[in-house]
Design an enzyme around this catalytic site. Sequence first.
Site, mmCIF file in Angstrom:
data_model
loop_
_atom_site.group_PDB
_atom_site.id
_atom_site.type_symbol
_atom_site.label_atom_id
_atom_site.label_comp_id
_atom_site.label_asym_id
_atom_site.label_seq_id
_atom_site.Cartn_x
_atom_site.Cartn_y
_atom_site.Cartn_z
ATOM 1 N N GLY A 1 46.437 44.934 91.981
ATOM 2 C CA GLY A 1 47.599 44.160 91.559
ATOM 3 C C GLY A 1 48.689 44.052 92.606
ATOM 4 O O GLY A 1 49.785 43.566 92.314
ATOM 5 N N SER B 1 45.632 48.880 103.101
ATOM 6 C CA SER B 1 46.059 49.924 104.057
ATOM 7 C C SER B 1 45.507 51.285 103.631
ATOM 8 O O SER B 1 46.264 52.166 103.222
ATOM 9 C CB SER B 1 47.583 49.960 104.201
ATOM 10 O OG SER B 1 48.267 49.911 102.980
ATOM 11 N N ALA C 1 42.213 44.465 94.067
ATOM 12 C CA ALA C 1 42.336 44.126 92.645
ATOM 13 C C ALA C 1 43.209 45.107 91.868
ATOM 14 O O ALA C 1 43.192 45.124 90.640
ATOM 15 C CB ALA C 1 40.969 44.010 91.972
#
EC number: 2.7.1.25
Length: 202
Positions: free
Chosen positions: A36, A105, A34
């Site tokens: 973006g 990641s 979240a």
Amino acid sequence: MATNITWHPNLTYDERKELRKQDGCTVWLTGLSASGKSTIACALEQLLLQKNLSAYRLDGDNIRFGLNKDLGFSEQDRNENIRRISEVSKLFADSCAVSITSFISPYRVDRDRARDLHKEAGLKFIEIFVDVPLEVAEQRDPKGLYKKAREGVIKEFTGISAPYEAPKAPELHLRTDQKTVEECAAIIYEYLVNEKIIRKHL
């Protein structure tokens, strides 16, 4: 590992670059869920394609449901997930496309391996830290994942019950609680132009 495979010569990278009139690279967006990443990746891909530049976006939708559908979310599987993404992204970059990856990641060592993989092939790797305070990410929570993680429904969730190792020296650091999606995409585009990876298209 197969040992009876012969590597066949192909077009050189420079020949491809001359034919396609652009350089290749990987734009690696990393950050919390979240933050973006995917939204910026979509905007950047659209911006590049509208300027007649070759670009392709890799994210959970086209990786986790295909190439990596056999992987879960253990640390070992997360490592393998990023390893495969690194290899695929390198292939796109080698084709002189701008390969845009948007994955959490979370482990620095995996991102460093991805960078080294590109470096060994003579390809550019641009790490971008898509940064947002955890409380803002939780407020956004479009998929309700943070809520489930807080309730213990999701185990090993990055930022809550599993670590996120922020980049130490990313090429770009974007605060998405301070800039719009369009501004972030434009910043990346200008970086690619300034680094002479792509030519400026009006």
